[in-house]
Write an enzyme that holds these catalytic residues in place. Structure first.
Site, short mmCIF file in Angstrom:
data_model
loop_
_atom_site.label_atom_id
_atom_site.label_comp_id
_atom_site.label_asym_id
_atom_site.label_seq_id
_atom_site.Cartn_x
_atom_site.Cartn_y
_atom_site.Cartn_z
N CYS A 42 32.73 -6.17 101.54
CA CYS A 42 32.50 -4.74 101.68
C CYS A 42 33.56 -4.09 102.56
O CYS A 42 34.14 -3.06 102.20
CB CYS A 42 31.11 -4.48 102.25
N CYS A 47 33.50 -2.01 99.32
CA CYS A 47 32.98 -0.65 99.51
C CYS A 47 33.88 0.26 100.32
O CYS A 47 34.18 1.38 99.91
CB CYS A 47 31.62 -0.70 100.22
N LYS A 50 37.55 0.87 98.90
CA LYS A 50 37.36 1.54 97.61
C LYS A 50 37.03 3.02 97.82
O LYS A 50 37.59 3.89 97.16
CB LYS A 50 36.24 0.86 96.82
N TYR A 176 30.10 -0.71 87.42
CA TYR A 176 30.47 0.29 88.43
C TYR A 176 31.88 0.07 88.97
O TYR A 176 32.61 1.03 89.25
CB TYR A 176 29.44 0.34 89.55
N ILE A 177 32.31 -1.18 89.12
CA ILE A 177 33.66 -1.43 89.62
C ILE A 177 34.70 -0.93 88.62
O ILE A 177 35.71 -0.32 88.99
CB ILE A 177 33.87 -2.92 89.93
N GLU A 180 34.76 2.96 88.62
CA GLU A 180 35.29 3.47 89.89
C GLU A 180 36.81 3.33 89.93
O GLU A 180 37.52 4.28 90.30
CB GLU A 180 34.64 2.73 91.06
N ARG A 203 25.76 -0.54 81.86
CA ARG A 203 24.52 -1.18 81.41
C ARG A 203 23.54 -1.31 82.57
O ARG A 203 23.90 -1.66 83.68
CB ARG A 203 24.84 -2.58 80.85
N HIS A 439 20.15 27.03 99.18
CA HIS A 439 20.88 27.83 98.20
C HIS A 439 22.17 28.38 98.78
O HIS A 439 22.18 28.81 99.94
CB HIS A 439 19.99 28.98 97.73
N GLU A 444 19.53 21.81 95.04
CA GLU A 444 18.29 22.58 94.93
C GLU A 444 17.65 22.47 93.55
O GLU A 444 16.46 22.75 93.39
CB GLU A 444 18.55 24.05 95.27
#
Length: 457
Positions: A42, A47, A50, A176-177, A180, A203, A439, A444
């Site tokens: 990480c 993480c 990245k 996700y890798i 990204e 997936r 707002h 919101e």
């Protein structure tokens, strides 16, 4: 039998560092072995760097979007070496912090890769160490399938230290890798293609999220190629090993790229541990099999985090470490709840999700309703960008509790963290409705869903 340590931790990643620090702070003699930089995947090749690259790449879109707000940006250029090297300096700073945290807690840091001798003994760089308890916290590593030319690709590990950026890159994978890094490369000006052998990216995520995100990736400049797989790769010039590669796809097409990144999953990093010598059983992909208290088949050996191949998230490993410490030293049986864990994908646009997807709720046979909307965020009414945001809420009809929230759009990770608290606490749709929105924000929308946003199912 007297042991040298009360606890010996293999791996100084997020889970290993937390477990060793807390155990040492309670007065136990603790050592941790790490053959690479402190902080694990990480901090060093995951993480943290990245996300720094994501920040850097977002400016690639931001400069063009700024024109609608009156900003002129002639002569703008990008220097990869500055981003890469500044990232490295920050990671080195974090390595020092981790070292200080361990040292201040009284943890002995042993440099080198550990392997088992038996269930109470490990060997590091030719030296043996004994411990009453041994914790495996070595994480996972990238998986690249073997095929002709697989030696010509890189994994996510190498992406953080490239000498230079290519003009054209291919990212292979649909998780996700993959999405990204495709976003990072495209944002930094690289002509980027994303090839995935399946029908849709990401997936395991909600189907609406998958389809919507894929469309937005195309808008951001990524050439998304579904149902596309690589047959082989070869050098364009055999005399230039660092040069361009020719990719031969299974549909018969061939194309040249300057870089090929394989982001095709991660597997537990156990190959060098000699787990058999400790009697530790493994399962799928080499994952260490543990019970609900993180105990392996060897009663003195424990494991947590990515090496168990449950949920591969840094915060999960840290929470597991704290639960394990309570089990060891407070006698509390582990009661770790893996439901409703918020997570984010730092693609461009980003994704945030917590709770059940629509497909998971259907598979459980729940009676539920879905509120869903997509819209062009206020920022882009002037930026000129055609990107849109998606928001989705699942509500259980039996008790009106919100059982899932999903978002694709700017700041999705930040927004989903707050929703994660609400859903974990059992908030109902009525609670969401009674909450005053901030707002004007995209967030919101989650507290203003009306019957008009009900999705037909």
């Amino acid at each position: 039998m007297a042991y040298q340590y009360d606890l010996f931790v293999i791996g100084a990643g997020s889970g290993g560092v937390r477990a060793s620090r807390v155990a040492a702070s309670k007065g136990y003699k603790v050592a941790v072995a790490e053959g690479s930089a402190l902080g694990g995947t990480c901090v060093n090749i995951g993480c943290v760097p990245k996300k720094l690259f994501v920040y850097g790449s977002e400016y690639g879109h931001g400069f063009s979007e700024a024109a609608g707000f009156g900003w002129k940006h002639e002569g703008v250029s990008f220097d990869w070496s500055v981003l890469r090297d500044n990232k490295t300096k920050e990671i080195e700073r974090l390595n020092g912090i981790y070292g200080n945290m361990l040292g201040n807690a009284g943890v002995e840091v042993i440099s080198g890769y550990a392997k088992f001798v038996d269930a109470h003994t490990v060997e590091v760089a030719g030296q043996t160490y004994t411990a009453e308890r041994i914790l495996i916290a070595v994480g996972a590593k990238p998986f690249i399938p073997e095929f002709t030319g697989s030696d010509l690709v890189v994994s996510s590990n190498e992406m953080f230290y490239l000498d230079s950026l290519p003009e054209k890159a291919l990212v292979v994978g649909g998780g996700y890798i993959a999405v990204e890094f495709a976003g990072i490369l495209a944002g930094l000006g690289v002509d980027t293609s994303l090839a995935y052998r399946g029908d849709q990216l990401l997936r395991g995520f909600d189907e609406d999220v998958r389809a919507f995100a894929s469309e937005e990736y195309v808008k951001s400049g990524i050439d998304v190629r579904l149902n596309t797989d690589v047959a082989s790769i070869e050098l364009a010039d055999k005399a230039d090993p660092a040069g361009k590669r020719i990719v031969h796809f299974k549909d018969g097409r061939s194309e040249e790229f300057g870089l090929i990144l394989y982001a095709t999953g991660r597997v537990p990093n156990v190959a060098s541990l000699a787990l058999d010598k400790a009697g530790v059983e493994t399962g799928k992909n080499g994952a260490v099999i543990v019970d609900s208290n993180f105990v392996s088949s060897a009663p003195s050996v424990f494991a947590l985090g990515d090496v168990t191949d449950r949920i591969q998230l840094t915060p999960v490993a840290i929470k597991e470490a704290m639960a394990l410490i309570d089990f060891w030293f407070e006698g509390k049986a582990v009661d770790f709840d893996y439901d409703n864990i918020p997570t984010a994908v730092f693609s461009q646009p980003s994704i945030g999700t917590v709770g059940l997807s629509e497909q998971e709720a259907e598979a459980r046979g729940l009676d539920f309703r879905v509120y869903q909307t997509d819209f062009r965020a206020m920022k882009h009414t002037l930026s000129g960008a055609q990107t849109r945001s998606l928001m989705k809420l699942l509500v259980n009809n039996a008790d009106d509790k919100v059982i899932g929230a999903h978002m694709v759009g700017d700041y999705a990770g930040e927004i989903i963290q707050g929703l994660g608290i609400a859903i974990k606490a059992g908030a109902t749709k009525a609670d969401f409705d009674a909450t005053v929105g901030v707002h004007p924000t995209s967030a919101e929308e989650f507290v203003t869903f009306s019957a008009g946003a009900l999705k037909k199912r």
